[in-house]
Motif scaffolding. Sequence first.
Motif, PDB file in Angstrom:
ATOM      1  N   ALA A  30       0.834  -1.207   0.000  1.00 20.84           N
ATOM      2  CA  ALA A  30       0.000   0.000   0.000  1.00 20.84           C
ATOM      3  C   ALA A  30       0.867   1.254   0.000  1.00 20.84           C
ATOM      4  N   LEU A  31       1.920   1.267   0.792  1.00 20.57           N
ATOM      5  CA  LEU A  31       2.819   2.430   0.836  1.00 20.57           C
ATOM      6  C   LEU A  31       3.528   2.645  -0.493  1.00 20.57           C
ATOM      7  N   SER A  32       3.741   1.569  -1.243  1.00 22.65           N
ATOM      8  CA  SER A  32       4.405   1.658  -2.553  1.00 22.65           C
ATOM      9  C   SER A  32       3.446   2.012  -3.680  1.00 22.65           C
ATOM     10  N   GLY A  33       2.150   2.065  -3.382  1.00 20.99           N
ATOM     11  CA  GLY A  33       1.180   2.453  -4.395  1.00 20.99           C
ATOM     12  C   GLY A  33       0.612   1.314  -5.214  1.00 20.99           C
ATOM     13  N   TYR A  34       0.868   0.058  -4.809  1.00 24.09           N
ATOM     14  CA  TYR A  34       0.313  -1.080  -5.540  1.00 24.09           C
ATOM     15  C   TYR A  34      -1.190  -1.181  -5.312  1.00 24.09           C
ATOM     16  N   GLN A  35      -1.896  -1.698  -6.302  1.00 29.29           N
ATOM     17  CA  GLN A  35      -3.318  -1.997  -6.154  1.00 29.29           C
ATOM     18  C   GLN A  35      -3.439  -3.235  -5.273  1.00 29.29           C
TER      19      GLN A  35
ATOM     20  N   THR B 162      -9.334  -1.870  16.760  1.00 29.60           N
ATOM     21  CA  THR B 162      -8.292  -0.857  16.597  1.00 29.60           C
ATOM     22  C   THR B 162      -7.061  -1.508  15.994  1.00 29.60           C
ATOM     23  N   PHE B 163      -6.398  -0.738  15.157  1.00 33.59           N
ATOM     24  CA  PHE B 163      -5.195  -1.228  14.486  1.00 33.59           C
ATOM     25  C   PHE B 163      -4.254  -0.049  14.271  1.00 33.59           C
ATOM     26  N   THR B 164      -3.018  -0.186  14.727  1.00 36.60           N
ATOM     27  CA  THR B 164      -2.013   0.860  14.594  1.00 36.60           C
ATOM     28  C   THR B 164      -0.848   0.332  13.766  1.00 36.60           C
ATOM     29  N   ALA B 165      -0.512   1.060  12.713  1.00 36.33           N
ATOM     30  CA  ALA B 165       0.581   0.666  11.824  1.00 36.33           C
ATOM     31  C   ALA B 165       0.967   1.869  10.966  1.00 36.33           C
ATOM     32  N   ARG B 166       1.996   1.706  10.141  1.00 35.90           N
ATOM     33  CA  ARG B 166       2.362   2.786   9.226  1.00 35.90           C
ATOM     34  C   ARG B 166       1.212   3.097   8.282  1.00 35.90           C
ATOM     35  N   LYS B 167       0.451   2.074   7.923  1.00 35.25           N
ATOM     36  CA  LYS B 167      -0.752   2.221   7.093  1.00 35.25           C
ATOM     37  C   LYS B 167      -1.809   1.318   7.708  1.00 35.25           C
ATOM     38  N   ALA B 168      -2.767   1.915   8.438  1.00 37.53           N
ATOM     39  CA  ALA B 168      -3.747   1.116   9.187  1.00 37.53           C
ATOM     40  C   ALA B 168      -5.055   0.925   8.435  1.00 37.53           C
ATOM     41  N   LEU B 169      -5.385   1.822   7.539  1.00 35.72           N
ATOM     42  CA  LEU B 169      -6.612   1.733   6.747  1.00 35.72           C
ATOM     43  C   LEU B 169      -6.184   1.686   5.288  1.00 35.72           C
ATOM     44  N   ILE B 170      -6.265   0.508   4.689  1.00 34.80           N
ATOM     45  CA  ILE B 170      -5.685   0.278   3.369  1.00 34.80           C
ATOM     46  C   ILE B 170      -6.785   0.181   2.320  1.00 34.80           C
ATOM     47  N   LEU B 171      -6.707   1.051   1.326  1.00 34.31           N
ATOM     48  CA  LEU B 171      -7.650   1.024   0.199  1.00 34.31           C
ATOM     49  C   LEU B 171      -7.408  -0.263  -0.583  1.00 34.31           C
ATOM     50  N   CYS B 172      -8.492  -0.991  -0.903  1.00 37.55           N
ATOM     51  CA  CYS B 172      -8.335  -2.257  -1.616  1.00 37.55           C
ATOM     52  C   CYS B 172      -9.458  -2.426  -2.630  1.00 37.55           C
ATOM     53  N   ASN B 173      -9.318  -3.457  -3.437  1.00 42.46           N
ATOM     54  CA  ASN B 173     -10.339  -3.842  -4.411  1.00 42.46           C
ATOM     55  C   ASN B 173     -10.855  -5.205  -4.029  1.00 42.46           C
ATOM     56  N   PRO B 174     -12.170  -5.392  -4.024  1.00 46.72           N
ATOM     57  CA  PRO B 174     -12.726  -6.703  -3.633  1.00 46.72           C
ATOM     58  C   PRO B 174     -12.536  -7.743  -4.727  1.00 46.72           C
TER      59      PRO B 174
END
Length: 141
Positions: A30-35, A129-141
């Motif tokens: 996700a941080l790298s911009g991958y789908q 709750t979730f804590t990380a560098r990216k906690a809410l990740i945009l995804c495709n179903p």
Amino acid sequence: MIMKCISLPGIKAVSYLPTEYLPADLIYQALSGYQIYITNQSTPITQNSTAICDLEQSPDNNTPIEKAKLTFSTLDSIPTSTPLAFLIETVNGDNYVIGTRERPYPTIKSSKTTSKPEGDPAVTRYEVTFTARKALILCNP
């Protein structure tokens, strides 16, 4: 310290799946911009009230850290004994995942309420709750 809080627009659906079904290194992808594609079938959760998801963003040693907090009430029983990830679908048609295949996993707290005399059902309120560098990740179903 600058902290920013974001709230998702209306949540249309919430579901869960075991974290083992998620792709490896999800945060780095996700941080790298991958789908991100979640191809496994998730278990839908019947909501008894409107689900709310908030995202806090803050720096930690010059590294952005996110904390996602998802709250909802349901009559469903969620198996919290295994690590779970949660999928969210918004009214805008966007899909997000909270959780990763690797540790740390989302923390799930539950509390039960008794029913009211007027006939309202007894529900369980969940707070994820979730804590990380990216906690809410945009995804495709």
